[in-house]
Scaffold this motif. Structure first.
Motif, PDB file in Angstrom:
ATOM      1  N   TYR A   1       0.845  -1.188   0.000  1.00 37.33           N
ATOM      2  CA  TYR A   1       0.000   0.000   0.000  1.00 37.33           C
ATOM      3  C   TYR A   1       0.883   1.241   0.000  1.00 37.33           C
ATOM      4  O   TYR A   1       1.836   1.338   0.782  1.00 37.33           O
ATOM      5  CB  TYR A   1      -0.924  -0.012   1.221  1.00 37.33           C
ATOM      6  N   PHE A   2       0.556   2.170  -0.899  1.00 36.81           N
ATOM      7  CA  PHE A   2       1.355   3.368  -1.082  1.00 36.81           C
ATOM      8  C   PHE A   2       0.507   4.611  -0.884  1.00 36.81           C
ATOM      9  O   PHE A   2      -0.649   4.663  -1.322  1.00 36.81           O
ATOM     10  CB  PHE A   2       1.911   3.428  -2.513  1.00 36.81           C
ATOM     11  N   CYS A   3       1.112   5.618  -0.250  1.00 35.48           N
ATOM     12  CA  CYS A   3       0.454   6.918  -0.249  1.00 35.48           C
ATOM     13  C   CYS A   3       1.128   7.783  -1.317  1.00 35.48           C
ATOM     14  O   CYS A   3       2.314   7.595  -1.633  1.00 35.48           O
ATOM     15  CB  CYS A   3       0.513   7.579   1.118  1.00 35.48           C
ATOM     16  N   ALA A   4       0.374   8.706  -1.865  1.00 37.53           N
ATOM     17  CA  ALA A   4       0.887   9.611  -2.894  1.00 37.53           C
ATOM     18  C   ALA A   4       0.443  11.023  -2.544  1.00 37.53           C
ATOM     19  O   ALA A   4      -0.757  11.277  -2.358  1.00 37.53           O
ATOM     20  CB  ALA A   4       0.369   9.207  -4.272  1.00 37.53           C
ATOM     21  N   THR A   5       1.394  11.920  -2.439  1.00 34.19           N
ATOM     22  CA  THR A   5       1.082  13.307  -2.128  1.00 34.19           C
ATOM     23  C   THR A   5       1.287  14.164  -3.375  1.00 34.19           C
ATOM     24  O   THR A   5       2.165  13.874  -4.191  1.00 34.19           O
ATOM     25  CB  THR A   5       1.968  13.830  -0.989  1.00 34.19           C
ATOM     26  N   ASP A   6       0.485  15.205  -3.492  1.00 34.16           N
ATOM     27  CA  ASP A   6       0.567  15.977  -4.726  1.00 34.16           C
ATOM     28  C   ASP A   6       1.769  16.911  -4.723  1.00 34.16           C
ATOM     29  O   ASP A   6       2.346  17.233  -3.715  1.00 34.16           O
ATOM     30  CB  ASP A   6      -0.735  16.727  -5.005  1.00 34.16           C
ATOM     31  N   HIS A   7       2.135  17.272  -5.877  1.00 42.03           N
ATOM     32  CA  HIS A   7       3.325  18.020  -6.241  1.00 42.03           C
ATOM     33  C   HIS A   7       2.860  19.446  -6.585  1.00 42.03           C
ATOM     34  O   HIS A   7       1.697  19.627  -6.932  1.00 42.03           O
ATOM     35  CB  HIS A   7       3.896  17.302  -7.479  1.00 42.03           C
ATOM     36  N   PRO A   8       3.722  20.449  -6.482  1.00 45.92           N
ATOM     37  CA  PRO A   8       3.320  21.789  -6.917  1.00 45.92           C
ATOM     38  C   PRO A   8       2.723  21.819  -8.321  1.00 45.92           C
ATOM     39  O   PRO A   8       1.836  22.617  -8.601  1.00 45.92           O
ATOM     40  CB  PRO A   8       4.621  22.575  -6.833  1.00 45.92           C
ATOM     41  N   ASN A   9       3.214  20.949  -9.221  1.00 45.88           N
ATOM     42  CA  ASN A   9       2.513  20.716 -10.495  1.00 45.88           C
ATOM     43  C   ASN A   9       1.400  19.740 -10.179  1.00 45.88           C
ATOM     44  O   ASN A   9       1.654  18.584  -9.872  1.00 45.88           O
ATOM     45  CB  ASN A   9       3.476  20.122 -11.520  1.00 45.88           C
ATOM     46  N   PHE A  10       0.169  20.210 -10.196  1.00 44.38           N
ATOM     47  CA  PHE A  10      -0.959  19.428  -9.689  1.00 44.38           C
ATOM     48  C   PHE A  10      -1.145  18.091 -10.369  1.00 44.38           C
ATOM     49  O   PHE A  10      -1.896  17.260  -9.899  1.00 44.38           O
ATOM     50  CB  PHE A  10      -2.259  20.230  -9.832  1.00 44.38           C
ATOM     51  N   ASN A  11      -0.506  17.901 -11.482  1.00 52.92           N
ATOM     52  CA  ASN A  11      -0.722  16.665 -12.214  1.00 52.92           C
ATOM     53  C   ASN A  11       0.305  15.593 -11.870  1.00 52.92           C
ATOM     54  O   ASN A  11       0.258  14.509 -12.416  1.00 52.92           O
ATOM     55  CB  ASN A  11      -0.718  16.954 -13.721  1.00 52.92           C
ATOM     56  N   LYS A  12       1.215  15.879 -10.977  1.00 53.19           N
ATOM     57  CA  LYS A  12       2.211  14.882 -10.581  1.00 53.19           C
ATOM     58  C   LYS A  12       2.072  14.579  -9.094  1.00 53.19           C
ATOM     59  O   LYS A  12       1.549  15.381  -8.321  1.00 53.19           O
ATOM     60  CB  LYS A  12       3.621  15.410 -10.851  1.00 53.19           C
ATOM     61  N   PHE A  13       2.556  13.409  -8.736  1.00 52.94           N
ATOM     62  CA  PHE A  13       2.494  12.982  -7.343  1.00 52.94           C
ATOM     63  C   PHE A  13       3.820  12.404  -6.899  1.00 52.94           C
ATOM     64  O   PHE A  13       4.592  11.892  -7.693  1.00 52.94           O
ATOM     65  CB  PHE A  13       1.408  11.909  -7.161  1.00 52.94           C
ATOM     66  N   TYR A  14       4.050  12.474  -5.606  1.00 56.97           N
ATOM     67  CA  TYR A  14       5.177  11.784  -4.998  1.00 56.97           C
ATOM     68  C   TYR A  14       4.637  10.521  -4.328  1.00 56.97           C
ATOM     69  O   TYR A  14       3.688  10.597  -3.555  1.00 56.97           O
ATOM     70  CB  TYR A  14       5.830  12.644  -3.921  1.00 56.97           C
ATOM     71  N   PHE A  15       5.291   9.395  -4.595  1.00 54.99           N
ATOM     72  CA  PHE A  15       4.899   8.147  -3.968  1.00 54.99           C
ATOM     73  C   PHE A  15       5.922   7.769  -2.905  1.00 54.99           C
ATOM     74  O   PHE A  15       7.126   7.972  -3.080  1.00 54.99           O
ATOM     75  CB  PHE A  15       4.845   7.021  -5.007  1.00 54.99           C
ATOM     76  N   GLY A  16       5.437   7.195  -1.811  1.00 57.01           N
ATOM     77  CA  GLY A  16       6.330   6.647  -0.804  1.00 57.01           C
ATOM     78  C   GLY A  16       6.814   5.270  -1.207  1.00 57.01           C
ATOM     79  O   GLY A  16       6.509   4.789  -2.306  1.00 57.01           O
ATOM     80  N   SER A  17       7.540   4.622  -0.314  1.00 61.77           N
ATOM     81  CA  SER A  17       8.090   3.304  -0.625  1.00 61.77           C
ATOM     82  C   SER A  17       7.172   2.162  -0.210  1.00 61.77           C
ATOM     83  O   SER A  17       7.469   1.008  -0.467  1.00 61.77           O
ATOM     84  CB  SER A  17       9.470   3.135   0.013  1.00 61.77           C
ATOM     85  N   GLY A  18       6.062   2.488   0.439  1.00 60.15           N
ATOM     86  CA  GLY A  18       5.017   1.492   0.646  1.00 60.15           C
ATOM     87  C   GLY A  18       5.079   0.709   1.933  1.00 60.15           C
ATOM     88  O   GLY A  18       6.130   0.588   2.567  1.00 60.15           O
ATOM     89  N   THR A  19       3.917   0.197   2.328  1.00 59.88           N
ATOM     90  CA  THR A  19       3.805  -0.769   3.436  1.00 59.88           C
ATOM     91  C   THR A  19       3.372  -2.093   2.835  1.00 59.88           C
ATOM     92  O   THR A  19       2.365  -2.152   2.122  1.00 59.88           O
ATOM     93  CB  THR A  19       2.749  -0.319   4.463  1.00 59.88           C
ATOM     94  N   LYS A  20       4.135  -3.136   3.150  1.00 59.61           N
ATOM     95  CA  LYS A  20       3.808  -4.461   2.649  1.00 59.61           C
ATOM     96  C   LYS A  20       2.948  -5.165   3.691  1.00 59.61           C
ATOM     97  O   LYS A  20       3.406  -5.456   4.799  1.00 59.61           O
ATOM     98  CB  LYS A  20       5.090  -5.249   2.398  1.00 59.61           C
ATOM     99  N   LEU A  21       1.694  -5.432   3.344  1.00 61.49           N
ATOM    100  CA  LEU A  21       0.743  -6.060   4.258  1.00 61.49           C
ATOM    101  C   LEU A  21       0.576  -7.525   3.906  1.00 61.49           C
ATOM    102  O   LEU A  21       0.322  -7.880   2.748  1.00 61.49           O
ATOM    103  CB  LEU A  21      -0.615  -5.358   4.181  1.00 61.49           C
ATOM    104  N   ASN A  22       0.716  -8.376   4.924  1.00 55.80           N
ATOM    105  CA  ASN A  22       0.473  -9.805   4.746  1.00 55.80           C
ATOM    106  C   ASN A  22      -0.663 -10.202   5.679  1.00 55.80           C
ATOM    107  O   ASN A  22      -0.543 -10.053   6.900  1.00 55.80           O
ATOM    108  CB  ASN A  22       1.737 -10.613   5.073  1.00 55.80           C
ATOM    109  N   VAL A  23      -1.749 -10.689   5.124  1.00 56.29           N
ATOM    110  CA  VAL A  23      -2.883 -11.140   5.922  1.00 56.29           C
ATOM    111  C   VAL A  23      -2.919 -12.662   5.872  1.00 56.29           C
ATOM    112  O   VAL A  23      -3.141 -13.256   4.812  1.00 56.29           O
ATOM    113  CB  VAL A  23      -4.211 -10.561   5.402  1.00 56.29           C
ATOM    114  N   LYS A  24      -2.714 -13.256   7.027  1.00 54.61           N
ATOM    115  CA  LYS A  24      -2.635 -14.721   7.095  1.00 54.61           C
ATOM    116  C   LYS A  24      -4.024 -15.315   7.276  1.00 54.61           C
ATOM    117  O   LYS A  24      -4.778 -14.855   8.114  1.00 54.61           O
ATOM    118  CB  LYS A  24      -1.726 -15.135   8.247  1.00 54.61           C
ATOM    119  N   PRO A  25      -4.338 -16.342   6.477  1.00 53.20           N
ATOM    120  CA  PRO A  25      -5.678 -16.953   6.577  1.00 53.20           C
ATOM    121  C   PRO A  25      -5.843 -17.780   7.852  1.00 53.20           C
ATOM    122  O   PRO A  25      -4.877 -18.149   8.494  1.00 53.20           O
ATOM    123  CB  PRO A  25      -5.762 -17.842   5.327  1.00 53.20           C
TER     124      PRO A  25
END
Lengths: 117, 111
Positions: free
Chosen positions: B87-111
């Motif tokens: 799961y990644f969050c993306a924050t907007d850039h001063p140019n409204f059409n671009k975003f910065y993405f983080g490096s993510g959280t890796k989620l493992n859901v065990k059955p």
């Protein structure tokens, strides 16, 4: 159903080869993007295009060029592939948005995993 | 850098439990988005929250935004094995059409 397609899922090339990665979207989006994704580094923007023939450098453009001759197609070119360009390449597209209300959703292709030997 | 950073980097839970992921960013934003990525695939947009919103819901997803702390959280309630993804969050850039993405959280859901 909206769609962004990329020409290859997996690609293996040799050092020094010229590599073309193609991306096509069918949503009439103005914006198209090329990212590369590496473990621990997240997504990094290589190039961005907001219109036909228009391009803007992202955070890591060195070693790459792009071409957008038609609205639906955005190509990433590695002029002379190197091993440090081994990565997952993701293409995305979105509608253009101006002003503070900006925040348009990006639609991603499935990615191309490129290995340069 | 404007880039959002997710925390934790990895999270492992049992099916049925709730999963919470956090995103911090550095400068003011107009909006923040969350995306999901199944292994080896492209990203899929989950939800967008604007800077004047504090909370937003979509199905089992709840997103909060605290602009004073420059942070956001994504809560997935009653998790399922199919929620296993990054799961990644993306924050907007001063140019409204671009975003910065983080490096993510890796989620493992065990059955």
């Amino acid at each position: 159903d909206v769609k962004v397609t990329q020409s290859s899922r997996y690609l293996v090339k040799r050092t020094g080869e010229k590599v073309f990665l193609e991306c096509v979207q069918d949503m009439d989006h103005e914006n198209m993007f090329w990212y590369r994704q590496d473990p621990g580094l997240g997504l990094r923007l290589i190039y961005f295009s907001y219109d036909v023939k228009m391009k803007e450098k992202g955070d890591i453009p060195e070693g790459y060029s792009v071409s957008r001759e038609k609205k639906e197609r955005f190509s990433l070119i590695l002029e002379s592939a190197s091993t440090n360009q081994t990565s997952m390449y993701l293409c995305a597209s979105s509608f253009i948005r101006r002003g503070l209300a900006g925040g348009n959703e990006q639609f991603f292709g499935p990615g191309t995993r490129l290995t340069v030997l | 850098s404007q880039q959002g950073e997710e925390d934790p980097q990895a999270l492992s839970i049992q099916e049925g439990e709730n999963a919470t992921m956090n995103c911090s960013y550095k400068t003011s934003i107009n909006n923040l988005q969350w995306y999901r990525q199944n292994s080896g695939r492209g990203l899929v947009h989950l939800i967008l929250i604007r800077s004047n919103e504090r909370e937003k819901h979509s199905g089992r997803l709840r997103v909060t935004l605290d602009t004073s702390k420059k942070s956001s959280s994504l809560l997935i309630t009653a998790s399922r094995a199919a929620d296993t993804a990054s799961y990644f969050c993306a924050t907007d850039h001063p140019n409204f059409n671009k975003f910065y993405f983080g490096s993510g959280t890796k989620l493992n859901v065990k059955p």
